[in-house]
Write an enzyme that holds these catalytic residues in place. Structure first.
Site, PDB file in Angstrom:
ATOM      1  N   GLU A 290     -13.832   5.837  -0.032  1.00 33.38           N
ATOM      2  CA  GLU A 290     -14.508   4.772   0.777  1.00 33.38           C
ATOM      3  C   GLU A 290     -15.234   5.583   1.753  1.00 33.38           C
ATOM      4  O   GLU A 290     -14.619   5.740   2.851  1.00 33.38           O
ATOM      5  CB  GLU A 290     -13.763   3.509   1.100  1.00 33.38           C
ATOM      6  CG  GLU A 290     -13.027   2.803  -0.231  1.00 33.38           C
ATOM      7  CD  GLU A 290     -11.986   1.561   0.481  1.00 33.38           C
ATOM      8  OE1 GLU A 290     -12.803   0.803   1.152  1.00 33.38           O
ATOM      9  OE2 GLU A 290     -11.075   1.834   0.394  1.00 33.38           O
TER      10      GLU A 290
ATOM     11  N   GLU B 267       0.848  -1.361  -0.008  1.00 33.95           N
ATOM     12  CA  GLU B 267       0.203  -0.003  -0.057  1.00 33.95           C
ATOM     13  C   GLU B 267       0.981   1.169  -0.019  1.00 33.95           C
ATOM     14  O   GLU B 267       1.925   1.407   0.631  1.00 33.95           O
ATOM     15  CB  GLU B 267      -0.951  -0.072   1.285  1.00 33.95           C
ATOM     16  CG  GLU B 267      -1.969  -0.989   1.217  1.00 33.95           C
ATOM     17  CD  GLU B 267      -2.808  -0.417   2.556  1.00 33.95           C
ATOM     18  OE1 GLU B 267      -2.617   0.545   3.453  1.00 33.95           O
ATOM     19  OE2 GLU B 267      -3.817  -1.415   2.926  1.00 33.95           O
TER      20      GLU B 267
ATOM     21  N   GLU C  11      -9.195   9.002   5.832  1.00 41.64           N
ATOM     22  CA  GLU C  11      -9.245   7.774   5.318  1.00 41.64           C
ATOM     23  C   GLU C  11     -10.060   7.369   4.109  1.00 41.64           C
ATOM     24  O   GLU C  11     -10.156   6.583   3.461  1.00 41.64           O
ATOM     25  CB  GLU C  11      -9.485   6.676   6.632  1.00 41.64           C
ATOM     26  CG  GLU C  11      -8.397   6.596   7.742  1.00 41.64           C
ATOM     27  CD  GLU C  11      -7.366   5.944   7.291  1.00 41.64           C
ATOM     28  OE1 GLU C  11      -7.242   5.091   6.363  1.00 41.64           O
ATOM     29  OE2 GLU C  11      -6.183   5.845   7.856  1.00 41.64           O
TER      30      GLU C  11
ATOM     31  N   LYS D 211     -15.392   4.295   5.882  1.00 45.75           N
ATOM     32  CA  LYS D 211     -14.181   4.194   6.671  1.00 45.75           C
ATOM     33  C   LYS D 211     -14.269   4.970   7.828  1.00 45.75           C
ATOM     34  O   LYS D 211     -14.563   6.195   7.706  1.00 45.75           O
ATOM     35  CB  LYS D 211     -12.877   4.259   5.735  1.00 45.75           C
ATOM     36  CG  LYS D 211     -12.705   3.408   4.604  1.00 45.75           C
ATOM     37  CD  LYS D 211     -11.206   3.321   4.194  1.00 45.75           C
ATOM     38  CE  LYS D 211     -10.360   2.479   5.130  1.00 45.75           C
ATOM     39  NZ  LYS D 211      -8.904   2.332   4.578  1.00 45.75           N
TER      40      LYS D 211
END
Length: 341
Positions: A313, A264, A322, A316
């Site tokens: 997203e 990542e 995030e 999250k």
């Protein structure tokens, strides 16, 4: 016919094959993580189609989601599949590990599994830490029984909180992490598997802005920022410094030849200090270009790297940033102009 006259006809095709393989290796060095922690994301089939249309040849998913695996059949996309922390204890049972491999790997012979990540960012003090290595061993044994051990490698994904030391040449695993990570490193070396590492210059920068300048984190520094007197190497960007600190830690753990896969790396577009579309776009573009080569300590490239993440997203939790690491919005429109190949 004389041997000398045969040489060009033999060497030229071999040279072409070598160049072709090198081009493929470079082109495939960048993958993208596909998280599903949102309530407005495209269908799995549409996601796989988007990967293919954008020339993204590698994917990481965080659980063996059936719909995703079905959509990946025949796609030729190479895959990292994770095992949830919550499943690690059950996989300390060899029979359960064999069942997991049967249901999630062998049931999909037309999916190109590359790595199985047994846990993501498990820390030494986590309750699940004791289950990581036994689960890795059982999954490895199940793959070996299926004759898949050379095709699919078993690893775990760590973050950079397990390492410490400055400059990079002084990198070591922390005292708290050492007893946890050292047996895992030994297992990886014995089985020819890489260590997966989530590397985020963004968080290193945000947590130490007094000493780390934004250009160093974004690959835009005009010159050398850190001279490592231990190794006599120069660093122009924070990504290399974090990566090479981990390589130094591996050397001190008697694993100097272990490969690191960056499982990542990303930059958020909003939600916190330094988070903007401009900065994120700069980071992703420069990272894609940079990992075609190596780092100061490991000059041979490419650096196998997975960008985080495919989509924003909205479910999250935690830090507001995030929710904003996506390369694409949920409507599949790109947030940045990126060339993945």
């Amino acid at each position: 016919m004389k041997m000398a006259s045969l040489l060009p006809s033999v060497i030229f095709p071999l040279l072409c094959l070598l160049i072709s393989n090198l081009e493929i290796s470079v082109a495939q060095s960048v993958g993208v993580c596909y998280g599903r922690n949102g309530d407005n994301l495209p269908s799995e089939a549409d996601v796989v189609a988007l990967y293919k249309s954008r020339g993204i040849t590698r994917m990481r998913i965080y659980d063996p989601n059936r719909a995703t695996l079905e959509a990946l059949r025949g796609s030729n996309i190479e895959l990292i599949v994770d095992i949830f922390k919550s499943d690690l204890q059950s996989l300390n049972d060899a029979g359960k590990a064999t069942e997991w491999v049967q249901n999630n790997i062998r049931a999909f012979p037309d999916v190109k599994f590359r790595y199985i990540a047994v846990g993501n960012e498990v820390h030494p003090n986590d309750a699940e830490a004791q289950f990581v290595l036994p689960a890795m061993r059982n999954i490895q044994n199940a793959l070996s029984s299926a004759n898949l051990q050379s095709q699919i490698k078993v690893s775990t994904a760590i973050d950079t909180t397990l390492q410490e030391g400055y400059p990079p040449g002084n990198g070591v695993f922390s005292a708290a992490a050492n007893s946890y990570i050292t047996p895992i490193i030994r297992f990886l070396a014995e089985n020819g598997s890489p260590l997966l590492a989530n590397i985020y210059p963004y968080f290193a920068y945000v947590n130490n802005q007094a000493q780390i300048q934004l250009p160093y984190a974004l690959f835009t520094s005009p010159g050398v920022v850190v001279h490592d007197e231990v190794t006599n190497l120069d660093y122009r960007n924070l990504f290399d410094a974090l990566l090479d600190t981990l390589y130094s830690a591996l050397e001190k753990a008697s694993a100097p030849d272990l490969k690191i896969v960056v499982s990542e790396s990303g930059w958020p577009s909003e939600g916190g200090d330094g988070a903007s579309v401009e900065n994120a776009g700069t980071y992703y573009r420069n990272l894609i270009t940079h990992v075609k080569g190596g780092s100061p300590k490991r000059k041979e490239g490419p650096i196998e790297t997975y960008l985080f993440a495919m989509f924003d997203e909205n479910k999250k939790g935690g830090n507001p940033v995030e929710q904003h690491f996506g390369l694409f919005s949920p409507n599949q429109q790109p947030k940045y102009q990126l060339n993945f190949s």
